[in-house]
Design a protein around this motif. Structure first.
Motif, PDB file in Angstrom:
ATOM      1  N   SER A   2      75.849   6.491 102.668  1.00 12.44           N
ATOM      2  CA  SER A   2      76.850   5.738 103.405  1.00 12.44           C
ATOM      3  C   SER A   2      76.739   4.260 103.059  1.00 12.44           C
ATOM      4  O   SER A   2      75.665   3.758 102.741  1.00 12.44           O
ATOM      5  CB  SER A   2      76.681   5.943 104.908  1.00 12.44           C
ATOM      6  N   LEU A   3      77.882   3.589 103.126  1.00 18.26           N
ATOM      7  CA  LEU A   3      77.915   2.164 102.856  1.00 18.26           C
ATOM      8  C   LEU A   3      77.442   1.407 104.090  1.00 18.26           C
ATOM      9  O   LEU A   3      77.656   1.858 105.220  1.00 18.26           O
ATOM     10  CB  LEU A   3      79.335   1.730 102.498  1.00 18.26           C
ATOM     11  N   PRO A   4      76.815   0.260 103.871  1.00 18.93           N
ATOM     12  CA  PRO A   4      76.402  -0.521 105.041  1.00 18.93           C
ATOM     13  C   PRO A   4      77.631  -1.023 105.779  1.00 18.93           C
ATOM     14  O   PRO A   4      78.654  -1.323 105.169  1.00 18.93           O
ATOM     15  CB  PRO A   4      75.598  -1.679 104.442  1.00 18.93           C
ATOM     16  N   PRO A   5      77.574  -1.093 107.080  1.00 19.62           N
ATOM     17  CA  PRO A   5      78.740  -1.557 107.834  1.00 19.62           C
ATOM     18  C   PRO A   5      79.026  -3.031 107.545  1.00 19.62           C
ATOM     19  O   PRO A   5      78.114  -3.838 107.366  1.00 19.62           O
ATOM     20  CB  PRO A   5      78.336  -1.348 109.287  1.00 19.62           C
ATOM     21  N   GLU A   6      80.310  -3.344 107.453  1.00 21.04           N
ATOM     22  CA  GLU A   6      80.695  -4.730 107.227  1.00 21.04           C
ATOM     23  C   GLU A   6      81.791  -5.104 108.215  1.00 21.04           C
ATOM     24  O   GLU A   6      82.538  -4.258 108.688  1.00 21.04           O
ATOM     25  CB  GLU A   6      81.180  -4.949 105.781  1.00 21.04           C
ATOM     26  N   SER A   7      81.858  -6.369 108.503  1.00 16.18           N
ATOM     27  CA  SER A   7      82.844  -6.813 109.483  1.00 16.18           C
ATOM     28  C   SER A   7      84.236  -6.779 108.860  1.00 16.18           C
ATOM     29  O   SER A   7      84.396  -6.658 107.647  1.00 16.18           O
ATOM     30  CB  SER A   7      82.513  -8.217 109.973  1.00 16.18           C
ATOM     31  N   ARG A   8      85.230  -6.888 109.705  1.00 16.70           N
ATOM     32  CA  ARG A   8      86.613  -6.862 109.248  1.00 16.70           C
ATOM     33  C   ARG A   8      86.898  -8.019 108.301  1.00 16.70           C
ATOM     34  O   ARG A   8      87.573  -7.857 107.285  1.00 16.70           O
ATOM     35  CB  ARG A   8      87.526  -6.927 110.474  1.00 16.70           C
ATOM     36  N   GLU A   9      86.387  -9.219 108.602  1.00 17.04           N
ATOM     37  CA  GLU A   9      86.616 -10.403 107.757  1.00 17.04           C
ATOM     38  C   GLU A   9      85.969 -10.231 106.387  1.00 17.04           C
ATOM     39  O   GLU A   9      86.532 -10.619 105.374  1.00 17.04           O
ATOM     40  CB  GLU A   9      86.073 -11.664 108.437  1.00 17.04           C
ATOM     41  N   GLU A  10      84.764  -9.637 106.367  1.00 17.15           N
ATOM     42  CA  GLU A  10      84.096  -9.406 105.084  1.00 17.15           C
ATOM     43  C   GLU A  10      84.881  -8.399 104.239  1.00 17.15           C
ATOM     44  O   GLU A  10      85.004  -8.554 103.026  1.00 17.15           O
ATOM     45  CB  GLU A  10      82.670  -8.914 105.313  1.00 17.15           C
ATOM     46  N   ALA A  11      85.416  -7.361 104.884  1.00 12.76           N
ATOM     47  CA  ALA A  11      86.195  -6.354 104.154  1.00 12.76           C
ATOM     48  C   ALA A  11      87.468  -6.969 103.592  1.00 12.76           C
ATOM     49  O   ALA A  11      87.842  -6.710 102.443  1.00 12.76           O
ATOM     50  CB  ALA A  11      86.523  -5.184 105.080  1.00 12.76           C
ATOM     51  N   ILE A  12      88.143  -7.804 104.382  1.00 12.65           N
ATOM     52  CA  ILE A  12      89.370  -8.458 103.910  1.00 12.65           C
ATOM     53  C   ILE A  12      89.051  -9.405 102.764  1.00 12.65           C
ATOM     54  O   ILE A  12      89.772  -9.453 101.761  1.00 12.65           O
ATOM     55  CB  ILE A  12      90.067  -9.174 105.079  1.00 12.65           C
ATOM     56  N   ALA A  13      87.965 -10.164 102.868  1.00 16.70           N
ATOM     57  CA  ALA A  13      87.572 -11.084 101.796  1.00 16.70           C
ATOM     58  C   ALA A  13      87.255 -10.312 100.521  1.00 16.70           C
ATOM     59  O   ALA A  13      87.637 -10.726  99.420  1.00 16.70           O
ATOM     60  CB  ALA A  13      86.381 -11.924 102.237  1.00 16.70           C
ATOM     61  N   ARG A  14      86.562  -9.174 100.655  1.00 21.04           N
ATOM     62  CA  ARG A  14      86.222  -8.353  99.491  1.00 21.04           C
ATOM     63  C   ARG A  14      87.493  -7.796  98.846  1.00 21.04           C
ATOM     64  O   ARG A  14      87.649  -7.806  97.620  1.00 21.04           O
ATOM     65  CB  ARG A  14      85.288  -7.221  99.910  1.00 21.04           C
ATOM     66  N   LEU A  15      88.423  -7.323  99.650  1.00 19.97           N
ATOM     67  CA  LEU A  15      89.680  -6.802  99.107  1.00 19.97           C
ATOM     68  C   LEU A  15      90.513  -7.898  98.446  1.00 19.97           C
ATOM     69  O   LEU A  15      91.126  -7.678  97.389  1.00 19.97           O
ATOM     70  CB  LEU A  15      90.482  -6.127 100.217  1.00 19.97           C
ATOM     71  N   ASN A  16      90.565  -9.080  99.041  1.00 18.40           N
ATOM     72  CA  ASN A  16      91.296 -10.201  98.424  1.00 18.40           C
ATOM     73  C   ASN A  16      90.697 -10.583  97.086  1.00 18.40           C
ATOM     74  O   ASN A  16      91.412 -10.880  96.128  1.00 18.40           O
ATOM     75  CB  ASN A  16      91.323 -11.402  99.362  1.00 18.40           C
ATOM     76  N   LYS A  17      89.362 -10.580  97.000  1.00 12.90           N
ATOM     77  CA  LYS A  17      88.691 -10.905  95.737  1.00 12.90           C
ATOM     78  C   LYS A  17      89.005  -9.838  94.688  1.00 12.90           C
ATOM     79  O   LYS A  17      89.301 -10.154  93.534  1.00 12.90           O
ATOM     80  CB  LYS A  17      87.186 -11.027  95.931  1.00 12.90           C
ATOM     81  N   SER A  18      88.980  -8.572  95.095  1.00 11.32           N
ATOM     82  CA  SER A  18      89.307  -7.494  94.155  1.00 11.32           C
ATOM     83  C   SER A  18      90.757  -7.598  93.684  1.00 11.32           C
ATOM     84  O   SER A  18      91.051  -7.401  92.498  1.00 11.32           O
ATOM     85  CB  SER A  18      89.092  -6.135  94.822  1.00 11.32           C
ATOM     86  N   ALA A  19      91.660  -7.931  94.595  1.00 14.54           N
ATOM     87  CA  ALA A  19      93.068  -8.075  94.221  1.00 14.54           C
ATOM     88  C   ALA A  19      93.272  -9.240  93.263  1.00 14.54           C
ATOM     89  O   ALA A  19      94.025  -9.131  92.286  1.00 14.54           O
ATOM     90  CB  ALA A  19      93.927  -8.257  95.470  1.00 14.54           C
ATOM     91  N   SER A  20      92.612 -10.365  93.514  1.00 19.78           N
ATOM     92  CA  SER A  20      92.777 -11.514  92.616  1.00 19.78           C
ATOM     93  C   SER A  20      92.148 -11.242  91.255  1.00 19.78           C
ATOM     94  O   SER A  20      92.677 -11.665  90.229  1.00 19.78           O
ATOM     95  CB  SER A  20      92.203 -12.780  93.246  1.00 19.78           C
ATOM     96  N   ASP A  21      91.016 -10.500  91.233  1.00 16.99           N
ATOM     97  CA  ASP A  21      90.415 -10.125  89.949  1.00 16.99           C
ATOM     98  C   ASP A  21      91.341  -9.200  89.162  1.00 16.99           C
ATOM     99  O   ASP A  21      91.508  -9.351  87.953  1.00 16.99           O
ATOM    100  CB  ASP A  21      89.064  -9.440  90.166  1.00 16.99           C
ATOM    101  N   LEU A  22      91.956  -8.254  89.869  1.00 18.66           N
ATOM    102  CA  LEU A  22      92.887  -7.341  89.197  1.00 18.66           C
ATOM    103  C   LEU A  22      94.103  -8.085  88.666  1.00 18.66           C
ATOM    104  O   LEU A  22      94.550  -7.853  87.540  1.00 18.66           O
ATOM    105  CB  LEU A  22      93.330  -6.243  90.171  1.00 18.66           C
ATOM    106  N   GLU A  23      94.625  -9.012  89.441  1.00 17.96           N
ATOM    107  CA  GLU A  23      95.779  -9.792  88.992  1.00 17.96           C
ATOM    108  C   GLU A  23      95.421 -10.643  87.776  1.00 17.96           C
ATOM    109  O   GLU A  23      96.217 -10.764  86.843  1.00 17.96           O
ATOM    110  CB  GLU A  23      96.284 -10.680  90.124  1.00 17.96           C
ATOM    111  N   ALA A  24      94.220 -11.222  87.761  1.00 18.54           N
ATOM    112  CA  ALA A  24      93.804 -12.040  86.617  1.00 18.54           C
ATOM    113  C   ALA A  24      93.678 -11.192  85.356  1.00 18.54           C
ATOM    114  O   ALA A  24      93.986 -11.654  84.256  1.00 18.54           O
ATOM    115  CB  ALA A  24      92.486 -12.731  86.932  1.00 18.54           C
TER     116      ALA A  24
END
Length: 120
Positions: A2-24
């Protein structure tokens, strides 16, 4: 596992970083050479429109003269009409290119352009 639990803000930040990396990674990088080639091909298209319209008008005018027996009138009218149509087609292509260029915003400065300003 199982993945370690992360807060909602951390999950959103991680998804935003992944989206910007994909766009780049997926955004095409246009080099100055490719931009120059694209501009040259559009210029050749406009030139072909100009010459093509005149030659097609000349051919149609010759055909009218040949079959109707109106010696120089058909050729002269065909060339003038072909020229007018070719100018209109070139103007339309230039307007489309300008609208496309304005959609992308101000062009980035080319490194050798900055050197010209310093010498003046």
């Amino acid at each position: 596992m199982s993945l370690p639990p992360e807060s909602r803000e951390e999950a959103i930040a991680r998804l935003n970083k992944s989206a910007s990396d994909l766009e780049a990674r997926t955004t095409p990088q246009i080099s100055h050479e490719m931009a120059g080639q694209a501009a040259a091909s559009q210029a050749w298209k406009i030139i072909a429109d100009l010459f093509g319209g005149v030659f097609v008008g000349l051919a149609i005018g010759w055909a009218v003269d040949h079959f109707a027996g109106t010696s120089p009138v058909g050729i002269i009218g065909g060339v003038l009409l072909g020229f007018a149509i070719s100018v209109w087609m070139a103007w339309r292509t230039a307007q489309r290119l300008m609208a496309e260029a304005n959609k992308h915003g101000e062009p980035k400065s080319v490194p050798f352009d900055d050197d010209e300003d310093q010498g003046a």
